[in-house]
Design an enzyme around this catalytic site. Structure first.
Site: not given
Ligand code: ATP
Length: 474
Positions: A139, A141, A161, A228, A252, A320
């Site tokens: 949500v 991103s 990615l 990462c 995000g 992850c």
């Molecule tokens: N596999 C991916 N591909 C592209 N961008 C990523 C990926 N994983 C994370 N991001 C970017 O890094 C940000 C922070 O990642 P995080 O793993 O902390 O996710 P999050 O806070 O749960 O966000 P989201 O709700 O977007 O998954 C994400 O909002 C996104 O912009």
């Protein structure tokens, strides 16, 4: 009866068996579902110049791949990146739910091929209005992307990615199910955005998972998210932004940028600057954090108001690559770190009990030791992990006071401001900043704290700004 467009693609498939010799290609599907498609294309910097495919599976797969070739041949890169399974299905006169799977697989392979081609060969003219947004399928991103599209004159392109695929612990990675990449692509296309997939699995394994395993083997408590964000995924996406002529990379993350430095997000409960602290200033200069001034409930409200299907998606809890598996099992499978019994000792080296492997223990840990010691009054007193020794396979425990310290040793210190500016430090992700100053490569805390875990990141602050980072030394 199948639509005649479907029949035509089946009878005379475009690009079948004709992947250009110099093409960048990608595959989707596999033994789990019986359908396999390999898609290849060439790019002249801005446009797809040729495309072809090989398919092994049902007729719908061949028809879908042929339709995709026809749709992208000669198309500008960013237009080709707007073509997903629904467009492919529409070009075939519609597909039944069963056959939509074929369009999904073709779209998976097409977007990976487009991403790989863009990474190595795109050369779009730079535009100050173009933003590349990093979409994970979550949500945060999705809302970041949405907010970017609402900026006047904005041109937004999305990227996801692929970092990790493990058939044992990632049901989502099965070629027959909706993976996070597919969810992200669906969200991007729904907003009318071009979307590219980048296969970053090798870099992620080498730059994040291998160091995580090595740190555990060495008796440290690693923080793979800092590596990462700092060295793997954001760098790769900034490189792609350059190729696409995008001035900014939006994510995000809950963070802000001010005076060229990272600054705490408005929502302290969500602040993610700790995870971003290892970023180089040149990378920070390219980043845009649309959620920096928002709280999580506000983000969910924006998502719900825009009817985004992920508005109520649960928060990701774990690392992850551990999703769906236990840490112990992961360490064993990928790092051959098996249980190995050893001694739990006190500070004088006396054995108090046995443990099942030093790598299961972290400085400051109380649970899972299974021991207590009598205090001065003879009452049982909880014991905490004070340290681990990977070579001797011992775990040293003691009373909580023994953890208390005001000096934390650092290594690999990087600072973006003079050392005397540092006025606080964070030694764990969810920790409030602790008043502190730097003394050479050590950080000296104003008040004692209970044990910093070697291997975690130390994030150095000056007011609300992140001015440096280091690793806590063992
Ligand atoms: N596999 C991916 N591909 C592209 N961008 C990523 C990926 N994983 C994370 N991001 C970017 O890094 C940000 C922070 O990642 P995080 O793993 O902390 O996710 P999050 O806070 O749960 O966000 P989201 O709700 O977007 O998954 C994400 O909002 C996104 O912009």
């Amino acid at each position: 009866m199948a639509d005649e467009r479907f029949e035509e693609h089946l009878r005379h498939p475009q690009g079948h068996g004709a992947i250009p010799a110099d093409a960048v290609h990608a595959s989707a599907g596999g033994s789990a579902c019986g359908d396999l498609v390999r898609f290849g294309l060439t790019l002249d910097g801005t446009r797809v110049t040729a495309a072809g495919f090989e398919a092994d599976g049902c007729g719908a797969l061949t028809a879908a791949a042929s339709a995709a070739v026809e749709l992208i041949d000669g198309a500008p890169l960013l237009d080709a990146a707007r073509i997903g399974a629904p467009t492919i299905a529409a070009a075939l006169g519609g597909l039944s739910t069963g056959k939509l799977h074929a369009a999904d697989l073709v779209s998976d392979a097409l977007h990976q091929a487009l991403g790989a081609a863009a990474r190595s060969g795109a050369a779009l003219d730079p535009s100050p209005d173009r933003t590349l947004v990093a979409m994970s399928g979550g949500v945060d991103s999705a809302v970041a992307a949405l907010l970017c599209t609402r900026e006047p004159g904005a041109e937004v392109c999305a990227v996801t990615l692929e970092l990790w695929r493990d058939p044992e612990n990632d049901a989502e990675a099965s070629c027959c199910s909706a993976s996070a990449v597919r969810v992200a692509r669906g969200l991007a296309h729904r907003m009318g955005l071009p979307h590219l997939t980048i296969d970053l699995r090798d870099e992620f394994r080498a730059g994040v998972v291998d160091p995580y395993l090595a740190d555990h083997a060495a008796g440290l408590t690693p923080n793979p998210c800092v590596r990462c964000n700092g060295n793997v995924r954001l760098d790769a996406m900034v490189d792609l932004a350059d190729r696409l002529g995008a001035a900014r990379l939006a994510t995000g993350h809950y963070a802000r940028v001010s005076d060229g430095l990272l600054a705490h997000a408005a929502d302290p409960a969500k602040d993610q600057t700790y995870m971003l602290a290892a970023l180089a200033p040149a990378t920070i200069a390219r980043l845009h954090f649309p959620l920096g001034e928002l709280t999580k409930p506000e983000v969910r409200e924006i998502a719900a108001a825009a009817d985004l299907p992920v508005a109520r998606a649960p928060e990701s809890q774990d690392l992850c690559f551990l999703a769906g598996t236990g840490k112990a099992r992961f360490l064993e499978r990928h790092g051959r770190l098996r249980d190995r019994e050893g001694a739990i000792i006190d500070r004088d080296g006396r054995e108090l009990g046995r443990h099942r492997g030093h790598h299961h223990y972290t400085v400051g840990q109380r649970r899972g030791i299974g021991l207590s010691a009598p205090d001065a009054d003879g009452l049982p007193e909880a014991l905490y992990v004070l340290g681990t020794d990977a070579d001797a396979n011992t775990v040293t425990v003691g009373p909580r006071e023994a953890l208390s310290t005001t000096r934390v040793r650092l290594r690999d210190l990087t600072l973006h401001r003079p050392p005397e500016d540092v006025d606080a430090v964070k030694l764990r992700y969810r920790q409030r900043p602790l008043a502190a100053r730097l003394d050479g490569e050590d950080v000296v805390l104003a008040d004692p704290m209970d044990g910093a875990a070697p291997g975690q990141a130390a994030v150095l602050l000056a007011g609300e700004h992140i001015v440096g980072s280091a690793w806590i030394r063992g």
